[in-house]
Design a protein around this motif. Structure first.
Motif, PDB file in Angstrom:
ATOM      1  N   LYS A  53       0.862  -1.168   0.000  1.00  0.00           N
ATOM      2  CA  LYS A  53       0.000   0.000   0.000  1.00  0.00           C
ATOM      3  C   LYS A  53       0.900   1.220   0.000  1.00  0.00           C
ATOM      4  O   LYS A  53       1.840   1.308   0.805  1.00  0.00           O
ATOM      5  CB  LYS A  53      -0.914  -0.004   1.223  1.00  0.00           C
ATOM      6  N   GLU A  54       0.641   2.150  -0.900  1.00  0.00           N
ATOM      7  CA  GLU A  54       1.591   3.220  -1.176  1.00  0.00           C
ATOM      8  C   GLU A  54       2.036   3.967   0.071  1.00  0.00           C
ATOM      9  O   GLU A  54       3.234   4.217   0.269  1.00  0.00           O
ATOM     10  CB  GLU A  54       0.975   4.209  -2.178  1.00  0.00           C
ATOM     11  N   GLU A  55       1.106   4.305   0.961  1.00  0.00           N
ATOM     12  CA  GLU A  55       1.476   5.112   2.120  1.00  0.00           C
ATOM     13  C   GLU A  55       2.103   4.293   3.248  1.00  0.00           C
ATOM     14  O   GLU A  55       2.707   4.857   4.164  1.00  0.00           O
ATOM     15  CB  GLU A  55       0.260   5.865   2.652  1.00  0.00           C
ATOM     16  N   LEU A  56       1.986   2.967   3.194  1.00  0.00           N
ATOM     17  CA  LEU A  56       2.501   2.119   4.263  1.00  0.00           C
ATOM     18  C   LEU A  56       3.707   1.288   3.855  1.00  0.00           C
ATOM     19  O   LEU A  56       4.434   0.780   4.705  1.00  0.00           O
ATOM     20  CB  LEU A  56       1.393   1.175   4.771  1.00  0.00           C
ATOM     21  N   GLY A  57       3.924   1.111   2.572  1.00  0.00           N
ATOM     22  CA  GLY A  57       4.988   0.247   2.099  1.00  0.00           C
ATOM     23  C   GLY A  57       4.473  -1.144   1.795  1.00  0.00           C
ATOM     24  O   GLY A  57       3.266  -1.402   1.776  1.00  0.00           O
ATOM     25  N   GLY A  77      12.060 -16.039   4.836  1.00  0.00           N
ATOM     26  CA  GLY A  77      12.368 -14.617   4.814  1.00  0.00           C
ATOM     27  C   GLY A  77      11.162 -13.745   5.101  1.00  0.00           C
ATOM     28  O   GLY A  77      10.037 -14.064   4.710  1.00  0.00           O
ATOM     29  N   LEU A  78      11.398 -12.636   5.795  1.00  0.00           N
ATOM     30  CA  LEU A  78      10.384 -11.619   6.058  1.00  0.00           C
ATOM     31  C   LEU A  78      10.898 -10.301   5.511  1.00  0.00           C
ATOM     32  O   LEU A  78      11.926  -9.791   5.953  1.00  0.00           O
ATOM     33  CB  LEU A  78      10.102 -11.509   7.557  1.00  0.00           C
ATOM     34  N   ALA A  79      10.186  -9.745   4.511  1.00  0.00           N
ATOM     35  CA  ALA A  79      10.678  -8.581   3.772  1.00  0.00           C
ATOM     36  C   ALA A  79       9.798  -7.359   4.002  1.00  0.00           C
ATOM     37  O   ALA A  79       8.597  -7.477   4.280  1.00  0.00           O
ATOM     38  CB  ALA A  79      10.735  -8.901   2.278  1.00  0.00           C
ATOM     39  N   TYR A  80      10.430  -6.192   3.831  1.00  0.00           N
ATOM     40  CA  TYR A  80       9.686  -4.926   3.881  1.00  0.00           C
ATOM     41  C   TYR A  80      10.346  -3.941   2.923  1.00  0.00           C
ATOM     42  O   TYR A  80      11.572  -3.887   2.815  1.00  0.00           O
ATOM     43  CB  TYR A  80       9.670  -4.331   5.289  1.00  0.00           C
ATOM     44  N   SER A  81       9.509  -3.162   2.235  1.00  0.00           N
ATOM     45  CA  SER A  81      10.010  -2.174   1.283  1.00  0.00           C
ATOM     46  C   SER A  81       9.088  -0.969   1.259  1.00  0.00           C
ATOM     47  O   SER A  81       7.880  -1.098   1.505  1.00  0.00           O
ATOM     48  CB  SER A  81      10.104  -2.787  -0.115  1.00  0.00           C
ATOM     49  N   ARG A  82       9.668   0.190   0.927  1.00  0.00           N
ATOM     50  CA  ARG A  82       8.842   1.377   0.750  1.00  0.00           C
ATOM     51  C   ARG A  82       9.605   2.432  -0.056  1.00  0.00           C
ATOM     52  O   ARG A  82      10.827   2.379  -0.167  1.00  0.00           O
ATOM     53  CB  ARG A  82       8.400   1.969   2.088  1.00  0.00           C
TER      54      ARG A  82
END
Length: 238
Positions: A53-57, A77-82
């Motif tokens: 989601k654009e505002e949350l990543g 794996g646990l990933a996060y991007s923004r």
């Protein structure tokens, strides 16, 4: 496309450079399988899911398995991007790695990977990815190798995508990769590439079954060891 890592976007990025997940808006699923040199003992299977989601990543999870019952490598794996800026994204992933050898027990370790991507202009893109930056021990006798990939892409039109990348694994020589992707019809994309180090040529065809479902069939040809087939199915929905 020669096995490019740093320039993957959307759900493909979950298996390569997590920074590209920032371009995923909605849900994404991916399943991939590869059988190196047509040997069952060298089979890799991966599954992943992500939501952005654009505002949350974007957050994602991935599971990969390599080998057979006698020798098995697992990765969770646990990933996060923004997006940090309009044309700049960052991503990372924590990895839990497990290696099991029948009759000898297992070893477990935790490491991470991080990536950056930037759309410099509408035509040019830069990417960077690093896997396991620290000296993480896999066993008393071995360490997880640190790998770095840096590349650029040129997209002169919506149909043509040209990219190149350099890879460095610590204690090994540099390797170079390059590839081209061309959409010759609304539903079909043809891809080809090459990589040095262990000289390999790659070819692939992507087919859009529906707007939300994509199938990629690929194979690579090693100069000595032979052919490696692979296939990927992707689903995405906003």
């Amino acid at each position: 496309m020669g096995g490019l890592v740093s320039l993957s976007t959307e759900i493909d990025a979950l298996l390569n450079n997590q920074a590209g997940l920032a371009y995923l808006n909605g849900y994404g699923l991916i399943a991939s399988a590869e059988q190196r040199f047509l040997l069952e003992d060298l089979r890799t299977v991966s599954f992943g899911a992500a939501y952005g989601k654009e505002e949350l990543g974007t957050v994602g999870v991935v599971v990969s398995s390599f080998g057979i019952d006698e020798y098995k490598e697992l990765k969770f794996g646990l990933a996060y991007s923004r997006n940090l800026l309009e044309n700049f994204s960052i991503g990372g992933q924590f990895d839990y790695l497990s290696t099991r050898i029948l009759g000898y027990g297992s070893s477990n370790s935790i490491t991470f990977e991080v990536g950056l991507q930037s759309n410099v202009t509408d035509e040019f893109m830069l990417g960077f990815h690093m896997f396991s930056p620290g000296q993480v021990s896999q066993s008393p006798e071995s360490q997880i190798p640190t790998r770095m990939n840096a590349g650029f892409a040129y997209k002169p039109s919506n149909k043509l995508f040209i990219a190149a990348e350099v890879e460095k694994i610590l204690d090994l020589d540099y390797a170079f990769r390059a590839g081209v992707s061309y959409a010759f019809a609304d539903q079909f994309i043809l891809r080809a590439g090459a990589s040095t180090g262990e000289t390999t040529f790659t070819f692939g065809l992507a087919f859009k079954i529906q707007d939300a479902i994509h199938f990629d069939g690929t194979f690579s040809q090693h100069e000595i060891l032979g052919t490696t087939p692979a296939a990927t199915v992707k689903y995405s929905k906003e």
